[in-house]
Scaffold this active site. Structure first.
Site, PDB file in Angstrom:
ATOM      1  N   LYS A  30       0.712  -1.351   0.135  1.00  0.00           N
ATOM      2  CA  LYS A  30       0.023  -0.057   0.062  1.00  0.00           C
ATOM      3  C   LYS A  30       0.876   1.358  -0.018  1.00  0.00           C
ATOM      4  CE  LYS A  30      -2.246   1.780   3.562  1.00  0.00           C
ATOM      5  NZ  LYS A  30      -2.027   3.229   3.827  1.00  0.00           N
ATOM      6  N   ASP A  57      -3.391   4.068  -2.050  1.00  0.00           N
ATOM      7  CA  ASP A  57      -4.443   4.691  -1.077  1.00  0.00           C
ATOM      8  C   ASP A  57      -4.386   6.264  -0.975  1.00  0.00           C
ATOM      9  OD1 ASP A  57      -5.975   4.895   1.325  1.00  0.00           O
ATOM     10  OD2 ASP A  57      -4.476   4.391   2.457  1.00  0.00           O
ATOM     11  N   LEU A  58      -4.899   6.909  -1.925  1.00  0.00           N
ATOM     12  CA  LEU A  58      -4.906   8.424  -1.989  1.00  0.00           C
ATOM     13  C   LEU A  58      -6.376   8.942  -1.583  1.00  0.00           C
ATOM     14  CD1 LEU A  58      -3.067   9.133  -5.198  1.00  0.00           C
ATOM     15  CD2 LEU A  58      -2.309   9.037  -3.019  1.00  0.00           C
ATOM     16  N   LYS A  59      -7.343   8.104  -1.331  1.00  0.00           N
ATOM     17  CA  LYS A  59      -8.481   8.580  -0.930  1.00  0.00           C
ATOM     18  C   LYS A  59      -9.085   9.920  -1.541  1.00  0.00           C
ATOM     19  CE  LYS A  59      -7.424   6.549   3.818  1.00  0.00           C
ATOM     20  NZ  LYS A  59      -6.184   6.745   3.625  1.00  0.00           N
ATOM     21  N   ASP A  62     -13.572  15.147  -4.451  1.00  0.00           N
ATOM     22  CA  ASP A  62     -13.632  16.353  -4.860  1.00  0.00           C
ATOM     23  C   ASP A  62     -14.612  16.239  -5.902  1.00  0.00           C
ATOM     24  OD1 ASP A  62     -12.812  18.806  -6.047  1.00  0.00           O
ATOM     25  OD2 ASP A  62     -10.596  18.525  -5.332  1.00  0.00           O
ATOM     26  N   ILE A  63     -14.672  17.106  -6.498  1.00  0.00           N
ATOM     27  CA  ILE A  63     -16.281  17.100  -7.606  1.00  0.00           C
ATOM     28  C   ILE A  63     -15.935  16.211  -8.606  1.00  0.00           C
ATOM     29  CG2 ILE A  63     -16.414  19.746  -7.151  1.00  0.00           C
ATOM     30  CD1 ILE A  63     -15.041  20.192 -10.026  1.00  0.00           C
ATOM     31  N   PRO A  64     -17.109  15.660  -9.106  1.00  0.00           N
ATOM     32  CA  PRO A  64     -16.920  14.402 -10.012  1.00  0.00           C
ATOM     33  C   PRO A  64     -15.797  14.510 -10.935  1.00  0.00           C
ATOM     34  CG  PRO A  64     -19.145  14.726  -9.313  1.00  0.00           C
ATOM     35  CD  PRO A  64     -18.491  15.803  -8.734  1.00  0.00           C
ATOM     36  N   THR A 114     -10.651   3.884  10.426  1.00  0.00           N
ATOM     37  CA  THR A 114     -10.681   3.027  11.526  1.00  0.00           C
ATOM     38  C   THR A 114     -10.109   3.965  12.697  1.00  0.00           C
ATOM     39  OG1 THR A 114      -8.412   2.254  10.642  1.00  0.00           O
ATOM     40  CG2 THR A 114     -10.327   0.883  10.421  1.00  0.00           C
ATOM     41  N   GLN A 185      -5.115   3.817  16.080  1.00  0.00           N
ATOM     42  CA  GLN A 185      -6.300   3.242  15.633  1.00  0.00           C
ATOM     43  C   GLN A 185      -7.250   2.802  16.939  1.00  0.00           C
ATOM     44  OE1 GLN A 185      -6.685   2.760  12.403  1.00  0.00           O
ATOM     45  NE2 GLN A 185      -4.830   2.297  11.398  1.00  0.00           N
ATOM     46  N   ARG A 206       2.687  -0.932  10.881  1.00  0.00           N
ATOM     47  CA  ARG A 206       3.806  -0.978  11.653  1.00  0.00           C
ATOM     48  C   ARG A 206       4.179  -2.404  12.303  1.00  0.00           C
ATOM     49  NH1 ARG A 206       1.410   4.746  14.017  1.00  0.00           N
ATOM     50  NH2 ARG A 206      -0.481   3.745  13.124  1.00  0.00           N
TER      51      ARG A 206
END
Length: 229
Positions: A30, A57-59, A62-64, A114, A185, A206
């Site tokens: 990741k 994993d940039l999540k 924003d606008i479509p 999480t 977490q 980790r």
């Protein structure tokens, strides 16, 4: 059984190279914001050239139109998995899917992090339902948008599988052996608990990356994940 996904929570390519030197097998890795924003797409190309799978994993949120265009660019990297925030809404998730239309990259949506507790969700996001209710709502929205699955905690994985189908991916971070600290977490689980509760993929950081013997720690977690019944 899918391989555990190792979170490369490192600040630079140098640390990644040093870490990967411990392994002699293809891994599922990741790459998150910390690493990607320092090293950019060349780091992803480097990891793919070594034969590893990549969860980018940039999540995106924003606008479509912006998300669709960004996904079209990320698709060129050949990553295996990428994500958006489900909170961006149905139309944004549909747009993200369109951006990946000509690639084999799978798309998932983050439900609730999480690191978020139910109390924090109520106070910070003003969402009045239960945490599980919020996660299930986002999972159903992602399913409606045509996504391949979601990021969730182990605590919600079984309910999501029942609601969205067993083929719907449930990627669960916050995984660590029982004797490892939870750090920041809130909703954590062991690899065995993840398997028993319906996770399709686990993300481990980790517990492996900070280990004195990373390859040995990885094998231990991989065996617990594979053998859990």
């Amino acid at each position: 059984m899918n391989k555990p996904i190792i979170a490369l929570d490192f600040p630079s390519k140098t640390e990644v190279e040093r870490f990967l030197a411990h392994f002699d097998e293809p891994l599922y890795l990741k790459v998150g914001m910390e690493l990607y924003f320092q090293e950019g797409p060349d780091l992803v190309r480097y990891i793919k050239s070594l034969g590893h799978s990549v969860f980018l994993d940039l999540k995106l949120h924003d606008i479509p139109n912006t998300v669709e265009s960004a996904m079209r660019g990320l698709a060129k990297l050949g990553v295996d998995l990428v994500n958006v925030h489900a909170a961006g809404g149905l139309e944004m998730m549909k747009a993200a899917k369109r951006g990946l239309a000509e690639s084999d990259t799978k798309l998932i949506a983050v439900t609730q992090l999480t690191s978020t507790s139910e109390e924090q969700m109520h106070s910070d996001q003003l969402i009045p339902v239960s945490l599980e209710g919020s996660v299930l709502h986002y999972a159903n929205l992602a399913k409606q948008a045509g996504l391949d699955g979601v990021v969730c905690s182990v605590l919600e994985a079984k309910a999501i599988g029942a609601a969205c189908g067993e083929e719907f991916l449930r990627v669960t971070p916050g995984i660590r052996p029982a004797d490892v600290s939870a750090d920041d977490q809130k909703r954590v689980a062991t690899p065995e608990q993840a398997r028993q509760n319906g996770s399709t993929h686990i993300v481990v950081g980790r517990a492996i990356t900070k280990s004195e013997k990373p390859a040995q720690s990885y094998q231990y977690i991989k065996e617990e994940w594979s053998d859990a019944e």
